[in-house]
Write a protein that holds these residues in place. Structure first.
Motif, PDB file in Angstrom:
ATOM      1  N   LEU A  44       0.823  -1.212   0.000  1.00 21.83           N
ATOM      2  CA  LEU A  44       0.000   0.000   0.000  1.00 21.83           C
ATOM      3  C   LEU A  44       0.857   1.262   0.000  1.00 21.83           C
ATOM      4  CD1 LEU A  44      -2.650  -1.003   2.721  1.00 21.83           C
ATOM      5  CD2 LEU A  44      -2.909  -1.098   0.234  1.00 21.83           C
ATOM      6  N   TYR A  45       2.067   1.148   0.493  1.00 23.48           N
ATOM      7  CA  TYR A  45       2.973   2.293   0.694  1.00 23.48           C
ATOM      8  C   TYR A  45       3.166   3.126  -0.579  1.00 23.48           C
ATOM      9  CZ  TYR A  45       7.133   4.577   2.766  1.00 23.48           C
ATOM     10  OH  TYR A  45       8.041   5.473   3.258  1.00 23.48           O
ATOM     11  N   PRO A  46       3.571   2.538  -1.724  1.00 23.47           N
ATOM     12  CA  PRO A  46       3.818   3.355  -2.923  1.00 23.47           C
ATOM     13  C   PRO A  46       2.583   4.108  -3.405  1.00 23.47           C
ATOM     14  CG  PRO A  46       4.783   1.166  -3.173  1.00 23.47           C
ATOM     15  CD  PRO A  46       3.892   1.109  -1.977  1.00 23.47           C
ATOM     16  N   GLY A  47       1.421   3.449  -3.362  1.00 25.57           N
ATOM     17  CA  GLY A  47       0.204   4.104  -3.816  1.00 25.57           C
ATOM     18  C   GLY A  47      -0.162   5.309  -2.965  1.00 25.57           C
ATOM     19  N   MET A  48       0.006   5.176  -1.667  1.00 27.43           N
ATOM     20  CA  MET A  48      -0.298   6.295  -0.770  1.00 27.43           C
ATOM     21  C   MET A  48       0.672   7.446  -0.988  1.00 27.43           C
ATOM     22  SD  MET A  48      -1.399   4.366   2.765  1.00 27.43           S
ATOM     23  CE  MET A  48      -1.714   5.924   3.595  1.00 27.43           C
ATOM     24  N   GLN A  49       1.948   7.121  -1.237  1.00 24.06           N
ATOM     25  CA  GLN A  49       2.915   8.188  -1.498  1.00 24.06           C
ATOM     26  C   GLN A  49       2.591   8.904  -2.805  1.00 24.06           C
ATOM     27  OE1 GLN A  49       7.011   7.215  -0.740  1.00 24.06           O
ATOM     28  NE2 GLN A  49       7.797   8.889  -1.990  1.00 24.06           N
ATOM     29  N   ALA A  50       2.114   8.159  -3.793  1.00 24.30           N
ATOM     30  CA  ALA A  50       1.705   8.789  -5.050  1.00 24.30           C
ATOM     31  C   ALA A  50       0.529   9.738  -4.817  1.00 24.30           C
ATOM     32  CB  ALA A  50       1.334   7.716  -6.070  1.00 24.30           C
ATOM     33  N   LEU A  51      -0.451   9.292  -4.049  1.00 24.03           N
ATOM     34  CA  LEU A  51      -1.622  10.122  -3.764  1.00 24.03           C
ATOM     35  C   LEU A  51      -1.273  11.359  -2.939  1.00 24.03           C
ATOM     36  CD1 LEU A  51      -4.321   7.389  -2.988  1.00 24.03           C
ATOM     37  CD2 LEU A  51      -4.222   8.910  -4.979  1.00 24.03           C
ATOM     38  N   ASP A  52      -0.212  11.279  -2.139  1.00 29.00           N
ATOM     39  CA  ASP A  52       0.221  12.443  -1.361  1.00 29.00           C
ATOM     40  C   ASP A  52       0.453  13.649  -2.271  1.00 29.00           C
ATOM     41  OD1 ASP A  52       0.141  11.139   1.090  1.00 29.00           O
ATOM     42  OD2 ASP A  52       2.236  10.518   1.005  1.00 29.00           O
ATOM     43  N   GLU A  53       0.989  13.416  -3.455  1.00 31.99           N
ATOM     44  CA  GLU A  53       1.276  14.514  -4.388  1.00 31.99           C
ATOM     45  C   GLU A  53       0.005  15.287  -4.732  1.00 31.99           C
ATOM     46  OE1 GLU A  53       5.111  12.430  -6.654  1.00 31.99           O
ATOM     47  OE2 GLU A  53       3.207  12.654  -7.720  1.00 31.99           O
ATOM     48  N   GLU A  54      -1.089  14.565  -4.936  1.00 20.74           N
ATOM     49  CA  GLU A  54      -2.364  15.203  -5.271  1.00 20.74           C
ATOM     50  C   GLU A  54      -2.975  15.895  -4.058  1.00 20.74           C
ATOM     51  OE1 GLU A  54      -5.727  16.510  -7.244  1.00 20.74           O
ATOM     52  OE2 GLU A  54      -3.843  15.744  -8.073  1.00 20.74           O
ATOM     53  N   TYR A  55      -2.986  15.219  -2.928  1.00 21.90           N
ATOM     54  CA  TYR A  55      -3.668  15.747  -1.745  1.00 21.90           C
ATOM     55  C   TYR A  55      -2.892  16.857  -1.044  1.00 21.90           C
ATOM     56  CZ  TYR A  55      -7.549  12.562  -2.190  1.00 21.90           C
ATOM     57  OH  TYR A  55      -8.671  11.933  -2.653  1.00 21.90           O
ATOM     58  N   LEU A  56      -1.607  16.956  -1.306  1.00 18.70           N
ATOM     59  CA  LEU A  56      -0.823  18.076  -0.780  1.00 18.70           C
ATOM     60  C   LEU A  56      -0.859  19.265  -1.739  1.00 18.70           C
ATOM     61  CD1 LEU A  56       2.243  16.155   0.700  1.00 18.70           C
ATOM     62  CD2 LEU A  56       0.530  17.436   1.993  1.00 18.70           C
ATOM     63  N   GLY A  57      -1.416  19.063  -2.927  1.00 19.48           N
ATOM     64  CA  GLY A  57      -1.573  20.148  -3.884  1.00 19.48           C
ATOM     65  C   GLY A  57      -0.262  20.725  -4.382  1.00 19.48           C
ATOM     66  N   VAL A  58       0.689  19.848  -4.741  1.00 20.81           N
ATOM     67  CA  VAL A  58       2.017  20.308  -5.148  1.00 20.81           C
ATOM     68  C   VAL A  58       2.281  20.038  -6.631  1.00 20.81           C
ATOM     69  CG1 VAL A  58       2.995  20.034  -2.839  1.00 20.81           C
ATOM     70  CG2 VAL A  58       3.073  18.107  -4.448  1.00 20.81           C
ATOM     71  N   ASP A  59       3.286  20.733  -7.143  1.00 27.48           N
ATOM     72  CA  ASP A  59       3.744  20.510  -8.521  1.00 27.48           C
ATOM     73  C   ASP A  59       4.848  19.469  -8.581  1.00 27.48           C
ATOM     74  OD1 ASP A  59       2.247  22.829  -9.716  1.00 27.48           O
ATOM     75  OD2 ASP A  59       3.560  23.956  -8.358  1.00 27.48           O
TER      76      ASP A  59
END
Length: 393
Positions: free
Chosen positions: A163-178
């Motif tokens: 689950l770790y890689p998928g959650m880290q990928a989603l962090d990019e969207e939910y933190l609103g970063v470029d």
């Protein structure tokens, strides 16, 4: 003085090991400053290699980036329980204090940074639903491959590591970063995010990667390997002893953890703290006296040509590291910080003493059997006598 997009690009990418999405970065900078994040999972005690990303965060701030620091508490637990769930909260607070202490020691203004705890949004309904959507898209092979350089590898891995890689990928969207910034060991997770985020309708992010810093033994520096690292709260004597034992062969540059410290930590932090890159090799006058180096290349060249002895390099690096760590040690001397440290990393429980049974050495098997039968017979006889006594009463 205002910086041009080209100057900002140069500052953002200098000294990095790799950039994925350089054209995207240039295009964004032509319109506005970028938003990025750096994440850390609060697992083992923080070591000196953390100065490397901190130096780079200073570059990003100077370039006008909006920087978020993610304290990835749920990731810490998911990574093969490197941080037991009951200790995660205390370790998250400890990591925040350590990161702030490092940045203060380097003169980096904290007001320009935003600290975010992962569980503040990763437990939301929206994040959970996206996580399930990813689980329906991602293959076991891709999830395992993505985490292979980051998630602890064991013979029988738990589902949490997938689950770790998928959650880290989603962090990019939910933190609103470029962009996301990390070590080059994160590359597989970054390319995983580039593949799967667009499948959910989210944009592909820029990925900025630092080179990995060799540990004292020449391999990767790791929080779980005490022989490869220097803890930020190690005593001056501990620092000297660890550097003294480090791999540093005369004239050998490759895999030299001591030289790597100078290159990746001491020269950059000196420039941040004093405005000029400088490292001093301390030597007695009879051996040439002190030598001041204003760039790493000169130091490496002299070491390769055997003009700098490993003993002098080690003692000089240890002295410079202790200067770096002094304000951090001082910050953690307060009773409040000592209590936090105890809660985050409680001492291991004492193991119960095992009483060893007396072994019967040098006896033939038949003799041991005879003794066992005799003991059993004695026990039976004692029971019979007790029964007979009871019947008489």
């Amino acid at each position: 003085m205002a910086q041009t997009p080209e100057q900002k690009f140069e500052l953002i990418t200098r000294n990095l090991g790799e950039v994925l999405g350089a054209d995207q970065l240039k295009a964004t900078l032509a319109e506005r400053d970028i938003k990025l994040y750096w994440g850390t999972a609060p697992t083992g005690r923080v070591h000196i290699a953390y100065f490397v990303p901190m130096v780079k965060l200073a570059d990003y701030l100077q370039a006008g980036c909006h920087v978020k620091i993610l304290l990835a508490d749920i990731h810490a637990f998911l990574d093969n329980m490197k941080a037991p769930i009951e200790l995660v909260q205390a370790r998250t607070k400890y990591y925040e204090q350590v990161v702030k202490s490092i940045l203060r020691s380097l003169g980096v203004p904290l007001e320009k940074l935003e600290f975010v705890v992962g569980s503040s949004y990763e437990l939301s309904r929206e994040f959970s639903m996206d996580n399930y959507k990813l689980a329906a898209l991602v293959t076991e092979h891709d999830a395992k491959k993505a985490g292979s350089e980051v998630v602890k590898q064991v013979a029988s891995p738990a589902l949490s590591g997938l689950l770790y890689p998928g959650m880290q990928a989603l962090d990019e969207e939910y933190l609103g970063v470029d962009a996301q910034f990390g070590g080059i060991d994160q590359r597989k997770i970054f390319t995983f995010a580039e593949k799967y985020l667009p499948m959910l309708g989210y944009s592909k992010r820029i990925h900025l990667m630092n080179s990995m810093v060799p540990g004292l033994n020449g391999s990767k520096m790791s929080a779980s390997d005490p022989n490869s690292k220097i803890d930020l709260l190690d005593s001056k004597k501990d620092v000297q002893n660890k550097i003294k034992k480090a791999y540093c062969e005369l004239g050998v540059v490759e895999g030299n953890g001591v030289l790597a410290f100078a290159k990746n930590v001491l020269f950059p932090t000196s420039e941040l703290r004093t405005g000029r890159a400088e490292f001093v090799v301390l030597r007695p006058e009879q051996y040439g006296g002190n030598t001041v180096y204003t760039n790493y290349e000169s130091l490496e060249s002299d070491f390769a040509e055997k003009k700098v002895h490993p003993g002098d390099l080690k003692s000089s690096v240890a002295a410079a590291i202790n200067v770096l760590l002094d304000p951090i040690r001082e910050h953690f001397e307060s009773p409040e910080m000592q209590q936090l440290l105890l809660e985050a990393y409680p001492p291991p429980a004492a193991k119960p003493k095992v009483v060893k049974q007396k072994k019967k050495h040098n006896k033939r098997p038949d003799a041991v059997d005879a003794e066992a039968k005799a003991d059993a017979g004695a026990e039976v006889k004692a029971v019979e006598e007790q029964l007979a006594k009871t019947n008489l009463d």
